[in-house]
Design a protein around this motif. Sequence first.
Motif, PDB file in Angstrom:
ATOM      1  N   UNK A  93       0.781  -1.235   0.000  1.00  0.00           N
ATOM      2  CA  UNK A  93       0.000   0.000   0.000  1.00  0.00           C
ATOM      3  C   UNK A  93       0.808   1.278   0.000  1.00  0.00           C
ATOM      4  N   UNK A  94       2.104   1.189  -0.278  1.00  0.00           N
ATOM      5  CA  UNK A  94       2.941   2.389  -0.256  1.00  0.00           C
ATOM      6  C   UNK A  94       2.552   3.375  -1.363  1.00  0.00           C
ATOM      7  N   UNK A  95       2.116   2.855  -2.508  1.00  0.00           N
ATOM      8  CA  UNK A  95       1.728   3.736  -3.602  1.00  0.00           C
ATOM      9  C   UNK A  95       0.343   4.328  -3.352  1.00  0.00           C
ATOM     10  N   UNK A  96      -0.545   3.522  -2.788  1.00  0.00           N
ATOM     11  CA  UNK A  96      -1.868   4.043  -2.446  1.00  0.00           C
ATOM     12  C   UNK A  96      -1.761   5.184  -1.436  1.00  0.00           C
ATOM     13  N   UNK A  97      -0.785   5.084  -0.529  1.00  0.00           N
ATOM     14  CA  UNK A  97      -0.578   6.162   0.448  1.00  0.00           C
ATOM     15  C   UNK A  97      -0.212   7.468  -0.233  1.00  0.00           C
ATOM     16  N   UNK A  98       0.371   7.376  -1.422  1.00  0.00           N
ATOM     17  CA  UNK A  98       0.723   8.560  -2.201  1.00  0.00           C
ATOM     18  C   UNK A  98      -0.353   8.883  -3.249  1.00  0.00           C
ATOM     19  N   UNK A  99      -1.544   8.270  -3.075  1.00  0.00           N
ATOM     20  CA  UNK A  99      -2.663   8.469  -4.007  1.00  0.00           C
ATOM     21  C   UNK A  99      -2.308   8.056  -5.437  1.00  0.00           C
ATOM     22  N   UNK A 100      -1.555   6.949  -5.542  1.00  0.00           N
ATOM     23  CA  UNK A 100      -1.172   6.413  -6.840  1.00  0.00           C
ATOM     24  C   UNK A 100      -1.733   5.007  -7.013  1.00  0.00           C
ATOM     25  N   UNK A 101      -2.236   4.745  -8.195  1.00  0.00           N
ATOM     26  CA  UNK A 101      -2.677   3.404  -8.568  1.00  0.00           C
ATOM     27  C   UNK A 101      -1.776   2.909  -9.688  1.00  0.00           C
ATOM     28  N   UNK A 282       8.515   8.689  -6.366  1.00  0.00           N
ATOM     29  CA  UNK A 282       9.815   8.471  -5.717  1.00  0.00           C
ATOM     30  C   UNK A 282       9.621   8.155  -4.236  1.00  0.00           C
ATOM     31  N   UNK A 283       8.714   8.848  -3.563  1.00  0.00           N
ATOM     32  CA  UNK A 283       8.469   8.594  -2.143  1.00  0.00           C
ATOM     33  C   UNK A 283       7.987   7.161  -1.923  1.00  0.00           C
ATOM     34  N   UNK A 284       7.073   6.700  -2.785  1.00  0.00           N
ATOM     35  CA  UNK A 284       6.567   5.328  -2.657  1.00  0.00           C
ATOM     36  C   UNK A 284       7.647   4.303  -2.994  1.00  0.00           C
ATOM     37  N   UNK A 285       8.456   4.595  -4.029  1.00  0.00           N
ATOM     38  CA  UNK A 285       9.526   3.675  -4.397  1.00  0.00           C
ATOM     39  C   UNK A 285      10.591   3.613  -3.311  1.00  0.00           C
ATOM     40  N   UNK A 286      10.870   4.736  -2.667  1.00  0.00           N
ATOM     41  CA  UNK A 286      11.863   4.743  -1.597  1.00  0.00           C
ATOM     42  C   UNK A 286      11.425   3.805  -0.469  1.00  0.00           C
ATOM     43  N   UNK A 287      10.171   3.903  -0.076  1.00  0.00           N
ATOM     44  CA  UNK A 287       9.657   2.999   0.961  1.00  0.00           C
ATOM     45  C   UNK A 287       9.701   1.549   0.490  1.00  0.00           C
ATOM     46  N   UNK A 288       9.413   1.334  -0.769  1.00  0.00           N
ATOM     47  CA  UNK A 288       9.425  -0.027  -1.326  1.00  0.00           C
ATOM     48  C   UNK A 288      10.829  -0.615  -1.320  1.00  0.00           C
ATOM     49  N   UNK A 289      11.816   0.189  -1.721  1.00  0.00           N
ATOM     50  CA  UNK A 289      13.206  -0.268  -1.718  1.00  0.00           C
ATOM     51  C   UNK A 289      13.661  -0.582  -0.291  1.00  0.00           C
ATOM     52  N   UNK A 290      13.318   0.279   0.648  1.00  0.00           N
ATOM     53  CA  UNK A 290      13.696   0.061   2.054  1.00  0.00           C
ATOM     54  C   UNK A 290      13.030  -1.198   2.604  1.00  0.00           C
ATOM     55  N   UNK A 291      11.769  -1.389   2.255  1.00  0.00           N
ATOM     56  CA  UNK A 291      11.040  -2.573   2.737  1.00  0.00           C
ATOM     57  C   UNK A 291      11.673  -3.850   2.184  1.00  0.00           C
ATOM     58  N   UNK A 292      12.020  -3.848   0.894  1.00  0.00           N
ATOM     59  CA  UNK A 292      12.646  -5.025   0.280  1.00  0.00           C
ATOM     60  C   UNK A 292      13.987  -5.328   0.923  1.00  0.00           C
ATOM     61  N   UNK A 293      14.757  -4.298   1.231  1.00  0.00           N
ATOM     62  CA  UNK A 293      16.062  -4.484   1.872  1.00  0.00           C
ATOM     63  C   UNK A 293      15.901  -5.101   3.259  1.00  0.00           C
ATOM     64  N   UNK A 294      14.901  -4.659   3.990  1.00  0.00           N
ATOM     65  CA  UNK A 294      14.691  -5.130   5.361  1.00  0.00           C
ATOM     66  C   UNK A 294      13.948  -6.456   5.422  1.00  0.00           C
ATOM     67  N   UNK A 295      13.325  -6.871   4.322  1.00  0.00           N
ATOM     68  CA  UNK A 295      12.503  -8.087   4.327  1.00  0.00           C
ATOM     69  C   UNK A 295      12.823  -8.974   3.125  1.00  0.00           C
TER      70      UNK A 295
END
Length: 355
Positions: A93-101, A282-295
């Motif tokens: 839901x990181x992209x939805x948080x940025x109002x992106x589909x 970029x904000x949503x992708x940053x969270x996605x990259x961080x999440x993938x690194x941590x998980x």
Amino acid sequence: LTARYGAAAEPGGRVRAVLRQVFSPEFSERSSVKKIRTILAAASLLILTACGGGESASTASGDARSPGGLTRVKVNVIPILDVAPIYLGQQQGFFAEQNLELELVTAQGGAAIVPAVVSGQAQFGFSNLTSLIIARSQKVPVKVVISGAGSTGDTDKDFGAVVVKPDSPIKTAADLAGRRVAVNTLNNISDTTVRASVRNAGGDPANINFVELAFPDMLPALDQGTIDAAQVVEPFLTTAVRNGNRVVTSNFAETAPNLTVAVYFTSEQLARSDPDLVRRFVAAMRRSQEYATQNPDAVRRILPTYTKIDQALIESLTLPRYPTEVDRRSVETLIRLAHGDGLITSAPDPKELLP
């Protein structure tokens, strides 16, 4: 082209200039196949830029709205390990948080993705850096927005490497000189980094015979002896080693520390016309990259949803790094290699290409 499309097919006369060069007698007499491919690639990109599918300005800038009020964004990706974070970000839901589909569209490589993004058919795309460096050197208006995937930096355990048969006389990267080496795309990050590895080992890469093959076709060709070595990435690397093949060089890890291999990018037009959309992506992708690194376990779990990787291999795969920042020194290295290998005639300014 000008008869069919009129002035739209001739931005600044660039298409006419390219066509004049392609069809001149001097061109046919003097030019190599490589030169022809370069100019035709530039022509196709210019035509797509000029005649971008007839989309409205709002669609091209990602302003289309879904019933839920989210902004629809089309992103062209390749079905490989490198893009796992964007699928995870969509799931979390990181992209939805940025109002992106997100609408994720798969392609075989950057050759199809770059023109789609430049023409506005997609708002963002995923590509290896060397393809974007070549495009930028040809004045194609691409702009990197965030890092996508990087080398682990470990020459003993990276997600890409050159493999040979177990009984091959090739023992080191230097021995690849004069051999037939398969890469998935010619004049790309694969062959430039292989050449760099050969130089680093004291060999001369000038006479390597690079053969363009799809990754699934490389290991059968290696077994049959039609090639001497193959530059593969996961999951083909793990498969190759399990079949008894040997790694002779980890070309990504040996080219530069913290090598940025691939990135997400957009067009200069979109970056200028809708900076808020780029910021949110970029904000949503940053969270996605961080999440993938941590998980990393979550990365492995999502791979079967968009790839055809055998479930039995997934736990053994070496994952790439998923950094949030582009390593600028490695970009400078790739520009230098592309120029030295003749892939570009003039080096693009990294400031124009990078965020």
